[in-house]
Design a protein around this motif. Structure first.
Motif, short mmCIF file in Angstrom:
data_model
loop_
_atom_site.label_atom_id
_atom_site.label_comp_id
_atom_site.label_asym_id
_atom_site.label_seq_id
_atom_site.Cartn_x
_atom_site.Cartn_y
_atom_site.Cartn_z
N LYS A 1 0.88 -1.16 0.00
CA LYS A 1 0.00 0.00 0.00
C LYS A 1 0.92 1.21 0.00
O LYS A 1 1.70 1.40 0.92
N ILE A 2 0.85 1.99 -1.07
CA ILE A 2 1.73 3.15 -1.18
C ILE A 2 0.91 4.40 -1.38
O ILE A 2 -0.25 4.34 -1.81
N GLY A 3 1.50 5.53 -1.11
CA GLY A 3 0.90 6.81 -1.39
C GLY A 3 1.89 7.65 -2.17
O GLY A 3 3.08 7.64 -1.88
N ILE A 4 1.40 8.34 -3.17
CA ILE A 4 2.23 9.29 -3.92
C ILE A 4 1.72 10.65 -3.50
O ILE A 4 0.61 11.05 -3.87
N VAL A 5 2.52 11.33 -2.69
CA VAL A 5 2.08 12.59 -2.11
C VAL A 5 3.07 13.69 -2.45
O VAL A 5 4.23 13.44 -2.75
N GLY A 6 2.60 14.91 -2.40
CA GLY A 6 3.45 16.07 -2.66
C GLY A 6 2.59 17.27 -2.95
O GLY A 6 1.38 17.16 -3.15
N PRO A 7 3.22 18.42 -2.98
CA PRO A 7 2.48 19.65 -3.25
C PRO A 7 1.91 19.68 -4.67
O PRO A 7 2.30 18.88 -5.52
N TYR B 1 -5.07 6.67 -5.93
CA TYR B 1 -6.03 7.70 -5.54
C TYR B 1 -5.24 8.98 -5.41
O TYR B 1 -4.33 9.07 -4.61
N GLN B 2 -5.57 9.96 -6.22
CA GLN B 2 -4.81 11.20 -6.24
C GLN B 2 -5.75 12.36 -6.00
O GLN B 2 -6.78 12.46 -6.63
N VAL B 3 -5.37 13.22 -5.05
CA VAL B 3 -6.16 14.41 -4.77
C VAL B 3 -5.26 15.64 -4.80
O VAL B 3 -4.04 15.52 -4.66
#
Length: 155
Positions: free
Chosen positions: A36-42, A151-153
């Protein structure tokens, strides 16, 4: 071809250019089966571009993305355009037909309960708030029982 059978995705030195502007540079990443990964950033850091390359909606300019051959990818981006007049239930039925899924009404109702989307599933999507539309998007991504889900927000 996947080299390590423990991985769903292998990203090897991937870069993406738009004209002469390099927006992603030499990214390497392995996504293990069950991870389970998340791609996060500004905002503006090309999270969507990376997700689109992983899901094979875009091709990298250089480098390689290897995907496990039977991998099912569910993807929900920050903004989706729905056809006018369709309800969330209409879209769920469309996905079940398009992906040849044999889901019961109870299966869908469980997802709706989990997403707290039961109250608006039969309303035209265009009339829903942004958050409610996101829940419809998540429903559609999960309905196919993906092995990998992006899932990208915004934010």
């Amino acid at each position: 071809m996947i080299k390590d059978k423990k991985n769903n995705v292998e990203i090897i030195n991937v870069s993406k250019n738009y004209d002469s502007n390099e927006v992603i540079k030499n990214v390497s990443l392995n996504i293990a089966i069950g991870a389970k990964i998340g791609i996060v950033g500004p905002n503006g850091t090309r999270k969507t571009t990376l997700c689109e390359m992983i899901s094979q909606l875009r091709k990298p300019t250089t480098g390689t993305i290897n995907i496990k051959s039977d991998l099912k990818i569910g993807m929900q981006l920050q903004e989706t355009k729905f056809p006018r007049g369709l309800t969330g239930w209409d879209m769920a039925q469309y996905y079940m037909r398009a992906y040849r899924l044999n889901k019961s009404v109870e299966d869908i109702q469980k997802l709706l309960y989990y997403l707290d989307a039961e109250a608006f599933i039969n309303k035209p999507i265009i009339t829903l708030s942004g958050g409610q539309q996101q829940k419809i998007n998540i429903l559609l991504a999960l309905i196919v029982e993906p092995d990998l889900w992006a899932y990208q927000v915004n934010g």
